[in-house]
Design an enzyme around this catalytic site. Structure first.
Site, mmCIF file in Angstrom:
data_model
loop_
_atom_site.group_PDB
_atom_site.id
_atom_site.type_symbol
_atom_site.label_atom_id
_atom_site.label_comp_id
_atom_site.label_asym_id
_atom_site.label_seq_id
_atom_site.Cartn_x
_atom_site.Cartn_y
_atom_site.Cartn_z
ATOM 1 N N GLU A 1 -5.433 -2.593 13.854
ATOM 2 C CA GLU A 1 -5.926 -1.638 12.854
ATOM 3 C C GLU A 1 -7.293 -1.134 13.278
ATOM 4 O O GLU A 1 -8.154 -1.922 13.662
ATOM 5 C CB GLU A 1 -6.107 -2.269 11.460
ATOM 6 C CG GLU A 1 -4.869 -2.428 10.658
ATOM 7 C CD GLU A 1 -5.129 -3.058 9.285
ATOM 8 O OE1 GLU A 1 -6.215 -2.833 8.719
ATOM 9 O OE2 GLU A 1 -4.249 -3.773 8.804
ATOM 10 N N ASN B 1 -8.045 -6.457 14.020
ATOM 11 C CA ASN B 1 -8.359 -5.344 13.126
ATOM 12 C C ASN B 1 -9.868 -5.204 13.080
ATOM 13 O O ASN B 1 -10.583 -6.180 12.842
ATOM 14 C CB ASN B 1 -7.861 -5.608 11.699
ATOM 15 C CG ASN B 1 -6.350 -5.615 11.600
ATOM 16 O OD1 ASN B 1 -5.647 -5.392 12.583
ATOM 17 N ND2 ASN B 1 -5.842 -5.896 10.403
ATOM 18 N N ARG C 1 3.674 -0.215 12.949
ATOM 19 C CA ARG C 1 3.325 -1.518 12.358
ATOM 20 C C ARG C 1 3.523 -1.433 10.849
ATOM 21 O O ARG C 1 2.823 -0.684 10.167
ATOM 22 C CB ARG C 1 1.874 -1.879 12.696
ATOM 23 C CG ARG C 1 1.435 -3.170 12.065
ATOM 24 C CD ARG C 1 0.069 -3.663 12.557
ATOM 25 N NE ARG C 1 -0.186 -4.952 11.927
ATOM 26 C CZ ARG C 1 -1.183 -5.218 11.077
ATOM 27 N NH1 ARG C 1 -2.088 -4.310 10.810
ATOM 28 N NH2 ARG C 1 -1.282 -6.395 10.514
ATOM 29 N N GLN D 1 0.803 -1.215 0.000
ATOM 30 C CA GLN D 1 0.000 0.000 0.000
ATOM 31 C C GLN D 1 0.841 1.273 0.000
ATOM 32 O O GLN D 1 0.330 2.349 -0.279
ATOM 33 C CB GLN D 1 -0.956 -0.016 1.197
ATOM 34 C CG GLN D 1 -1.970 -1.142 1.074
ATOM 35 C CD GLN D 1 -2.957 -1.167 2.225
ATOM 36 O OE1 GLN D 1 -2.772 -1.914 3.175
ATOM 37 N NE2 GLN D 1 -4.000 -0.364 2.151
ATOM 38 N N HIS E 1 -2.098 -5.746 -12.882
ATOM 39 C CA HIS E 1 -1.564 -5.501 -14.229
ATOM 40 C C HIS E 1 -2.373 -6.268 -15.280
ATOM 41 O O HIS E 1 -2.615 -5.773 -16.379
ATOM 42 C CB HIS E 1 -0.090 -5.896 -14.302
ATOM 43 C CG HIS E 1 0.797 -4.961 -13.519
ATOM 44 N ND1 HIS E 1 2.072 -5.296 -13.107
ATOM 45 C CD2 HIS E 1 0.595 -3.703 -13.069
ATOM 46 C CE1 HIS E 1 2.597 -4.283 -12.431
ATOM 47 N NE2 HIS E 1 1.721 -3.305 -12.402
ATOM 48 N N HIS F 1 1.264 -9.524 4.554
ATOM 49 C CA HIS F 1 0.099 -8.643 4.426
ATOM 50 C C HIS F 1 -0.393 -8.721 2.970
ATOM 51 O O HIS F 1 -0.325 -7.757 2.225
ATOM 52 C CB HIS F 1 0.461 -7.213 4.833
ATOM 53 C CG HIS F 1 -0.711 -6.369 5.229
ATOM 54 N ND1 HIS F 1 -0.826 -5.755 6.454
ATOM 55 C CD2 HIS F 1 -1.838 -6.028 4.546
ATOM 56 C CE1 HIS F 1 -1.966 -5.078 6.513
ATOM 57 N NE2 HIS F 1 -2.594 -5.221 5.365
ATOM 58 N N ASN G 1 -1.680 -11.299 8.231
ATOM 59 C CA ASN G 1 -2.678 -10.260 8.419
ATOM 60 C C ASN G 1 -3.998 -10.617 7.744
ATOM 61 O O ASN G 1 -4.050 -10.823 6.539
ATOM 62 C CB ASN G 1 -2.172 -8.940 7.817
ATOM 63 C CG ASN G 1 -3.191 -7.826 7.993
ATOM 64 O OD1 ASN G 1 -3.387 -7.332 9.102
ATOM 65 N ND2 ASN G 1 -3.861 -7.439 6.908
ATOM 66 N N GLU G 2 -5.063 -10.660 8.541
ATOM 67 C CA GLU G 2 -6.429 -10.792 8.042
ATOM 68 C C GLU G 2 -6.650 -12.025 7.165
ATOM 69 O O GLU G 2 -6.927 -11.917 5.963
ATOM 70 C CB GLU G 2 -6.864 -9.513 7.298
ATOM 71 C CG GLU G 2 -6.838 -8.283 8.194
ATOM 72 C CD GLU G 2 -7.543 -7.075 7.581
ATOM 73 O OE1 GLU G 2 -7.861 -7.112 6.382
ATOM 74 O OE2 GLU G 2 -7.772 -6.100 8.313
ATOM 75 N N TYR H 1 -13.268 -2.524 11.937
ATOM 76 C CA TYR H 1 -13.733 -1.293 11.297
ATOM 77 C C TYR H 1 -15.232 -1.040 11.465
ATOM 78 O O TYR H 1 -15.633 0.074 11.714
ATOM 79 C CB TYR H 1 -13.386 -1.315 9.804
ATOM 80 C CG TYR H 1 -11.894 -1.178 9.557
ATOM 81 C CD1 TYR H 1 -11.296 0.081 9.527
ATOM 82 C CD2 TYR H 1 -11.087 -2.292 9.391
ATOM 83 C CE1 TYR H 1 -9.932 0.230 9.322
ATOM 84 C CE2 TYR H 1 -9.707 -2.154 9.184
ATOM 85 C CZ TYR H 1 -9.140 -0.899 9.150
ATOM 86 O OH TYR H 1 -7.795 -0.757 8.965
ATOM 87 N N ASP I 1 2.044 0.499 -8.241
ATOM 88 C CA ASP I 1 3.412 0.474 -8.785
ATOM 89 C C ASP I 1 4.318 1.501 -8.114
ATOM 90 O O ASP I 1 5.500 1.240 -7.894
ATOM 91 C CB ASP I 1 3.397 0.732 -10.299
ATOM 92 C CG ASP I 1 2.799 -0.440 -11.083
ATOM 93 O OD1 ASP I 1 2.411 -1.439 -10.446
ATOM 94 O OD2 ASP I 1 2.717 -0.333 -12.319
#
Ligand SMILES: *[C@@H]1O[C@H](CO)[C@@H](O)[C@H](O)[C@H]1NC(C)=O
Length: 522
Positions: A426, A357, A129, A71, A91, A174, A218-219, A359, A104
């Site tokens: 998160e 995590n 993190r 990210q 891509h 991740h 992660n997740e 949300y 990219d």
């Protein structure tokens, strides 16, 4: 209105989402802290008149900020990095990303990591993190070919963090599997367990002296359900209710392998902590009659990964329901692959703390048994999932502000798994406009953290840390750059990708300094 919604990975963006401009926010008398009141038309009805706690964060509580390699780093093919599944998938299918962008270049942290660390220092977090890109240090995923410049990059970051007095919480995985390993089946090929173990051992050897906290994976829900179930995330495989559960099994075994290698070979010298990061929404029963349905949904989402690790084996209700439906569908065995007794032992207890995590929240209603014929996690769980119209929406339609869900989820973790230390790895909120006066984000964090603190004070939940997502606006997977969650703004048209503080960064710095969500804690 009741609408059927999938979870986080369901990337349907509501382009004309409601503008909640009539939200009223004010701070009352100091002794009562800030009261956030919302009119029924535009806010979270359920939190009306909620009073933010004036109790402080407990002694020793740690605050951090989180990112993930794909990210932020960019430099997708620089200095010998191998391709990973998000490079390849985007891509090959540029239309999977809402705004047609890709990672990219992202916010160019491969070259600008010192700018990131300057932000961390400015905010005053105790830890950062970040994640390691597997393909940056092992271009084809295997230890036979090690990429020295990739190793140097992470050593530079970790040494700069040490110099800044900031601890490192490092995620080994991740979501960015080396494409060479995906070509062999990725997380559905049992070989991944050994390969992930080899990669993890190398990371402990190379970086362990700088790392206080490790996250293995992660997740897992997003990796397996998103990547191998509904095909909404890389590698984009559509095999709901089948490959997604194979993935769940091997992700858990791979996590356990990495935890055990650290525990057996490195813990005594490196003294770090290590755990898996599980993401979960809160599922609130619509009525008392829906309580069992909501608990079933919790077990299918959090329990699928949490139960084997914090307790033993898949949750009973998950085993029973998938076996029952698999049989009716004509499968000769359950679509949920069984663990052997040895595997159950191997996975059980592989945690040093619970990492969560979180949300958003959904409502749950009991429903009739879904028709037999279409395997899927949603049908296997067999409940109706919906959200309230009155809940405020963030940058994407599933993402509603429901602060009280965070408190209920923490209480559920304690009552389900026992009295274990918990870190939020998160939590945060996105918008589409990237505004610098992000009062909505301050309000989101204040209310979420306050409900978490209520769980600490009322239920003795052992919450030891909070990680805000995220330092700066970045490549938000299939949302591209329209889901902006940073406490720093980045103009993606600026070749320098300058990090510009938002109001929330100053607010967070103050919370960290005072340990308090209101002007003065009692
Ligand atoms: C930006 O979006 C947020 C969240 O949707 C909203 O609260 C805020 O008012 C918007 N700001 C501007 C300047 O448009």
């Amino acid at each position: 209105m009741i609408k059927l919604i999938n979870t986080k990975e369901n990337n349907i963006v509501n382009k004309s989402y409601a503008d909640h401009k009539n939200m009223k926010t004010w701070c009352g008398l100091l002794v009562f802290g800030c009261i956030f009141a919302l009119s029924a038309a535009d806010g979270d009805d359920d939190d009306k008149n909620y009073v933010v706690t004036s109790r402080p964060f407990p002694d020793g509580f740690m605050f951090g900020l989180a990112t993930a390699a794909h990210q932020i780093e960019g430099a997708w093919n620089e200095d010998g990095k191998g391709e990973q599944i998000w490079d390849t998938w985007i891509h090959e299918h540029p239309n999977v990303v809402f705004d047609g962008s890709n990672g990219d270049v992202a916010v160019d942290s491969y070259h600008k990591y010192m700018d990131d660390i300057a932000c961390l220092k400015e905010v005053g977090v105790q830890y950062y993190r970040l994640s390691i890109s597997w393909a940056r240090i092992l271009p084809n995923g295997r230890n036979s070919n090690v990429n020295k410049p990739g190793i140097d990059y992470y050593l530079n970051v970790l040494r700069a963090l040490k110099d800044a007095g900031i601890q490192a919480m490092v995620t080994l995985y991740h979501w960015d599997l080396p494409t060479a390993l995906q070509n062999d089946g990725g997380w559905t090929n049992p070989e991944i367990v050994d390969l992930f173990g080899d990669y993890a051992r190398l990371c402990y050897q190379l970086f362990g002296e700088y790392v206080q906290m490790w996250n293995t994976i992660n997740e897992p829900k997003q990796i397996c359900h998103g990547g191998y179930g509904i095909g909404a995330y890389a590698p984009g495989i559509l095999s709901p209710g089948v490959d997604e559960y194979k993935c769940s099994k091997y992700v858990l075994l791979a996590h356990a392998r990495a935890w055990r290698i650290y525990n057996d070979e490195f813990r005594s010298t490196q003294n770090g902590k290590i755990t898996i990061v599980i993401d979960s929404d809160w599922y609130e029963p619509g009525t008392d009659a829906d309580k069992e349905a909501a608990e079933t949904r919790m077990q299918f989402i959090h329990g699928l990964y949490g139960h084997p690790v914090y307790k033993r084996d898949w949750p009973d209700i998950v085993k029973q329901r998938i076996a029952m439906r698999s049989q009716l569908e004509g499968y000769s065995e359950s679509r949920l692959p069984a663990f052997t007794e040895d595997e159950i032992d191997y996975v059980s207890g592989t945690y040093d703390f619970i990492a969560l995590n979180h949300y958003t929240t959904y409502m749950i209603s009991a429903s009739d048994e879904p028709a037999i014929g279409t395997p899927s996690l949603d049908n296997d769980a067999g409940v109706t999932v919906w959200q309230k119209d009155t809940w405020q929406t963030a940058a994407i339609d599933w993402f509603k502000y429901v602060p009280w869900g965070a408190g209920k989820l923490l209480r559920w973790l304690k009552s389900t798994y026992g009295d274990i230390d918990i870190m939020i790895t998160e939590n945060g909120v996105s918008d589409q406009n990237g505004t610098l006066t992000d009062d909505h984000r301050i309000r989101f964090y204040t209310l979420y953290m306050s409900h978490m603190l209520d769980a600490v004070y009322e239920e003795n939940v052992r919450l030891t840390g909070f990680t805000a997502w995220t330092i700066m606006d970045n490549f938000e997977w299939t949302l591209g750059y329209i889901g902006k969650s940073g406490i720093y703004y980045v103009d993606m048209n600026d070749p320098d990708r300058k990090r510009v503080p938002k109001k929330s960064s100053t607010w967070y710095a103050n919370v960290i300094k005072t340990g308090c969500l209101v002007d003065s804690c009692t």
